[in-house]
Motif scaffolding. Structure first.
Motif, PDB file in Angstrom:
ATOM      1  N   ASP A 155      46.318  63.126 -41.165  1.00 15.51           N
ATOM      2  CA  ASP A 155      44.864  63.284 -41.267  1.00 15.51           C
ATOM      3  C   ASP A 155      44.944  64.890 -42.030  1.00 15.51           C
ATOM      4  O   ASP A 155      45.663  65.615 -41.807  1.00 15.51           O
ATOM      5  CB  ASP A 155      44.076  63.625 -40.060  1.00 15.51           C
ATOM      6  CG  ASP A 155      44.036  62.333 -39.247  1.00 15.51           C
ATOM      7  OD1 ASP A 155      44.746  61.077 -39.907  1.00 15.51           O
ATOM      8  OD2 ASP A 155      43.430  62.114 -38.291  1.00 15.51           O
ATOM      9  N   ILE A 156      43.726  64.807 -42.748  1.00  8.66           N
ATOM     10  CA  ILE A 156      43.722  66.087 -43.859  1.00  8.66           C
ATOM     11  C   ILE A 156      41.997  66.526 -43.706  1.00  8.66           C
ATOM     12  O   ILE A 156      41.233  65.690 -43.943  1.00  8.66           O
ATOM     13  CB  ILE A 156      44.217  65.726 -45.246  1.00  8.66           C
ATOM     14  CG1 ILE A 156      44.061  66.782 -46.177  1.00  8.66           C
ATOM     15  CG2 ILE A 156      43.642  64.549 -45.922  1.00  8.66           C
ATOM     16  CD1 ILE A 156      44.555  66.942 -47.416  1.00  8.66           C
ATOM     17  N   LEU A 157      41.855  67.715 -43.775  1.00  9.71           N
ATOM     18  CA  LEU A 157      40.652  68.384 -43.802  1.00  9.71           C
ATOM     19  C   LEU A 157      40.392  68.781 -45.354  1.00  9.71           C
ATOM     20  O   LEU A 157      41.243  69.526 -45.513  1.00  9.71           O
ATOM     21  CB  LEU A 157      40.371  69.463 -42.794  1.00  9.71           C
ATOM     22  CG  LEU A 157      38.953  69.938 -42.699  1.00  9.71           C
ATOM     23  CD1 LEU A 157      38.080  68.701 -42.142  1.00  9.71           C
ATOM     24  CD2 LEU A 157      39.028  71.338 -41.729  1.00  9.71           C
ATOM     25  N   ILE A 158      39.539  68.312 -45.822  1.00  9.26           N
ATOM     26  CA  ILE A 158      39.105  68.832 -47.343  1.00  9.26           C
ATOM     27  C   ILE A 158      37.782  69.406 -47.498  1.00  9.26           C
ATOM     28  O   ILE A 158      36.931  68.912 -46.733  1.00  9.26           O
ATOM     29  CB  ILE A 158      39.413  67.519 -48.169  1.00  9.26           C
ATOM     30  CG1 ILE A 158      38.592  66.674 -48.002  1.00  9.26           C
ATOM     31  CG2 ILE A 158      40.902  67.018 -48.422  1.00  9.26           C
ATOM     32  CD1 ILE A 158      38.222  65.440 -48.920  1.00  9.26           C
ATOM     33  N   ILE A 197      32.153  69.526 -46.589  1.00 10.03           N
ATOM     34  CA  ILE A 197      33.251  69.347 -46.006  1.00 10.03           C
ATOM     35  C   ILE A 197      33.638  67.981 -45.605  1.00 10.03           C
ATOM     36  O   ILE A 197      32.705  67.355 -45.074  1.00 10.03           O
ATOM     37  CB  ILE A 197      33.611  70.404 -45.142  1.00 10.03           C
ATOM     38  CG1 ILE A 197      33.508  71.756 -45.409  1.00 10.03           C
ATOM     39  CG2 ILE A 197      34.950  70.310 -44.271  1.00 10.03           C
ATOM     40  CD1 ILE A 197      33.785  72.767 -44.575  1.00 10.03           C
ATOM     41  N   ALA A 198      34.709  67.435 -45.629  1.00 15.62           N
ATOM     42  CA  ALA A 198      35.134  66.045 -45.151  1.00 15.62           C
ATOM     43  C   ALA A 198      36.391  66.130 -44.489  1.00 15.62           C
ATOM     44  O   ALA A 198      37.327  67.078 -44.788  1.00 15.62           O
ATOM     45  CB  ALA A 198      35.047  65.179 -46.345  1.00 15.62           C
ATOM     46  N   GLN A 199      36.828  65.052 -43.640  1.00 15.32           N
ATOM     47  CA  GLN A 199      38.165  64.705 -43.293  1.00 15.32           C
ATOM     48  C   GLN A 199      38.717  63.379 -43.730  1.00 15.32           C
ATOM     49  O   GLN A 199      37.781  62.291 -43.290  1.00 15.32           O
ATOM     50  CB  GLN A 199      38.075  65.012 -41.735  1.00 15.32           C
ATOM     51  CG  GLN A 199      39.527  64.715 -41.107  1.00 15.32           C
ATOM     52  CD  GLN A 199      39.499  64.887 -39.608  1.00 15.32           C
ATOM     53  OE1 GLN A 199      38.223  65.054 -38.965  1.00 15.32           O
ATOM     54  NE2 GLN A 199      40.390  64.908 -39.007  1.00 15.32           N
ATOM     55  N   VAL A 200      39.703  63.061 -44.297  1.00 17.05           N
ATOM     56  CA  VAL A 200      40.177  62.035 -44.557  1.00 17.05           C
ATOM     57  C   VAL A 200      41.207  61.822 -43.296  1.00 17.05           C
ATOM     58  O   VAL A 200      42.028  62.547 -43.060  1.00 17.05           O
ATOM     59  CB  VAL A 200      40.891  61.588 -45.747  1.00 17.05           C
ATOM     60  CG1 VAL A 200      41.674  60.412 -45.871  1.00 17.05           C
ATOM     61  CG2 VAL A 200      40.146  62.220 -46.776  1.00 17.05           C
ATOM     62  N   SER A 201      40.953  60.627 -42.525  1.00 18.42           N
ATOM     63  CA  SER A 201      41.926  60.389 -41.205  1.00 18.42           C
ATOM     64  C   SER A 201      41.998  58.764 -41.133  1.00 18.42           C
ATOM     65  O   SER A 201      41.588  57.925 -41.861  1.00 18.42           O
ATOM     66  CB  SER A 201      41.128  60.800 -40.004  1.00 18.42           C
ATOM     67  OG  SER A 201      39.873  60.274 -39.640  1.00 18.42           O
ATOM     68  N   THR A 211      43.808  72.057 -44.991  1.00 14.79           N
ATOM     69  CA  THR A 211      44.635  71.781 -43.490  1.00 14.79           C
ATOM     70  C   THR A 211      45.800  72.538 -43.636  1.00 14.79           C
ATOM     71  O   THR A 211      46.190  73.146 -42.644  1.00 14.79           O
ATOM     72  CB  THR A 211      45.281  70.355 -43.612  1.00 14.79           C
ATOM     73  OG1 THR A 211      43.919  69.414 -43.215  1.00 14.79           O
ATOM     74  CG2 THR A 211      45.829  70.021 -42.286  1.00 14.79           C
ATOM     75  N   THR A 212      46.569  72.617 -44.794  1.00 10.65           N
ATOM     76  CA  THR A 212      47.699  73.574 -45.165  1.00 10.65           C
ATOM     77  C   THR A 212      47.364  75.092 -45.000  1.00 10.65           C
ATOM     78  O   THR A 212      46.446  75.592 -45.346  1.00 10.65           O
ATOM     79  CB  THR A 212      48.430  73.256 -46.196  1.00 10.65           C
ATOM     80  OG1 THR A 212      47.844  73.363 -47.475  1.00 10.65           O
ATOM     81  CG2 THR A 212      48.855  71.805 -46.165  1.00 10.65           C
ATOM     82  N   ASN A 213      48.561  75.712 -45.033  1.00 10.62           N
ATOM     83  CA  ASN A 213      48.499  77.180 -45.012  1.00 10.62           C
ATOM     84  C   ASN A 213      48.213  77.291 -46.374  1.00 10.62           C
ATOM     85  O   ASN A 213      48.502  76.840 -47.378  1.00 10.62           O
ATOM     86  CB  ASN A 213      49.735  77.738 -44.652  1.00 10.62           C
ATOM     87  CG  ASN A 213      49.829  79.093 -44.895  1.00 10.62           C
ATOM     88  OD1 ASN A 213      49.158  79.915 -45.431  1.00 10.62           O
ATOM     89  ND2 ASN A 213      50.660  79.826 -43.777  1.00 10.62           N
TER      90      ASN A 213
END
Length: 182
Positions: free
Chosen positions: A143-146, A173-177, A85-87
């Motif tokens: 929320d974070i995409l990992i 890939i997963a998303q924690v939301s 998610t982050t730069n």
């Protein structure tokens, strides 16, 4: 206000063990290492396509299917989680990761490492399973995409009867939301 318990989100990794044995013995394949494992996504029987949705507050449990353990003598080595998610200039340390994963449980402390590259690593417990407990958050902006990498090892005998140890990786890939979404 009492905290509601959330069931674990279990990722059971099952491999096409017979195909791995046949292909790894009949083609030139590097054995890999814990830091440079061989990608084996095509040999994964478990559906890892798409983006897995993980609700905040869940424990992510990664385990190997018993058939995979039996046929390949396979073991999990670690689960690596990277923030997508982050730069890319932002490297997450333990403080930043603590917004998403619980480091307070003393039993988890010895099994969790935040590396200088900003990735978080979870090692398996004595039962061979990896448990990554996420923190419950209310704000959707959290929320974070990992991406997560499951690294495992297994042993196969080569044509000369010599046991070879292979280190392999599966990388979905997963998303924690806050909400599961659809």
């Amino acid at each position: 206000m009492s905290e509601q318990l959330v069931a674990p989100n279990v990722i059971e990794v099952e491999l096409y063990a017979d195909e791995i044995i046949k292909n790894f013995n009949n083609m030139y394949t590097e054995t890999g290492s814990p830091v440079q494992p061989v990608v084996i996504d095509p040999f994964v029987k478990t559906d890892i396509s798409g983006i897995k949705n993980i609700k905040s507050g869940e424990t992510i449990t990664v385990k190997l299917a018993q058939d995979t353990v039996d046929k390949l003598k396979a073991k999990l080595i670690y689960l690596q989680v990277q923030n997508l998610t982050t730069n890319s200039k932002d490297i997450m340390g333990k403080m930043a990761w603590s917004k998403y994963f619980d480091f307070k449980d003393p039993a988890d402390k010895k099994l969790t490492t935040v590396a200088p590259n900003g990735c978080i690593y979870f090692e398996p417990g004595d039962d061979g399973e990896i448990n990554a407990k996420t923190v419950k958050f209310e704000d959707e902006s959290d929320d974070i995409l990992i991406s997560y990498y499951v690294v495992l090892k297994f042993k196969l005998k080569d044509d000369n009867g010599v046991m070879q140890k292979y280190y392999c990786i599966i990388d979905p890939i997963a998303q924690v939301s806050r909400n599961r979404g659809s």
